[in-house]
Enzyme design. Sequence first.
Site, PDB file in Angstrom:
ATOM      1  N   HIS A  53       1.093  -1.296   0.042  1.00  0.00           N
ATOM      2  CA  HIS A  53       0.155   0.110  -0.248  1.00  0.00           C
ATOM      3  C   HIS A  53       0.785   0.944  -0.200  1.00  0.00           C
ATOM      4  CE1 HIS A  53      -4.197  -1.649   1.524  1.00  0.00           C
ATOM      5  NE2 HIS A  53      -3.263  -2.645   0.814  1.00  0.00           N
ATOM      6  N   GLU A  55       1.140   4.157   1.628  1.00  0.00           N
ATOM      7  CA  GLU A  55       1.686   4.419   3.313  1.00  0.00           C
ATOM      8  C   GLU A  55       2.542   3.502   3.895  1.00  0.00           C
ATOM      9  OE1 GLU A  55      -2.526   5.395   2.925  1.00  0.00           O
ATOM     10  OE2 GLU A  55      -1.909   3.203   2.257  1.00  0.00           O
ATOM     11  N   CYS A  83      -5.848   2.300   4.903  1.00  0.00           N
ATOM     12  CA  CYS A  83      -6.745   0.713   5.967  1.00  0.00           C
ATOM     13  C   CYS A  83      -6.020   0.288   7.091  1.00  0.00           C
ATOM     14  CB  CYS A  83      -6.601  -0.331   4.723  1.00  0.00           C
ATOM     15  SG  CYS A  83      -5.065  -1.162   5.248  1.00  0.00           S
ATOM     16  N   CYS A  86      -2.459  -0.376   7.259  1.00  0.00           N
ATOM     17  CA  CYS A  86      -1.150   1.012   7.317  1.00  0.00           C
ATOM     18  C   CYS A  86      -1.904   1.737   8.495  1.00  0.00           C
ATOM     19  CB  CYS A  86      -1.642   1.702   6.234  1.00  0.00           C
ATOM     20  SG  CYS A  86      -1.415   0.800   4.470  1.00  0.00           S
TER      21      CYS A  86
END
Length: 157
Positions: A53, A55, A83, A86
């Site tokens: 992801h 992040e 999410c 993260c």
Amino acid sequence: MNPTQRFLCDAIELAKANMHQGGRPFGAVVVRDGEVLATGVNEIVATNDPTAHAELVALRAASRKLGSPSLAGCAVYASGHPCPMCMAAMRLSGVSEVYYAYSNDDGAPYGLSTAAIYADLARPFAEQSMRISHVPVRLEDGPDLYADWKRRQTGTG
């Protein structure tokens, strides 16, 4: 434009560029003391890594740059609502502030919301959609795993 808005626009621009390259529309910027330490985009499609992801990519890059797993004093600016994975990584790394431009509600019509995962994680383990079981197994010989780790950290024994 204030700094928060500027860094969020930077995250959105990263997300947009990633989308045009065939990736998912997510970007993130890690900032400390007004300086951009690292950026990241969602690399799931490019790497087949479900943890890639934006992040997390940005956190990994920032930690490498700092030479430390601690991101204390850093802020993360994300194009979308981070999410749970993260968010947990940001907490574990010591990130002190998180800002995001697009909410789960904004992403829901496009299949880009993690609200259902947040809701599932809020339930007791026995009620979650994934089976989670504590099975207290220990090796028969040798020191206890955690006790051995602690002893090695403190230099005793």
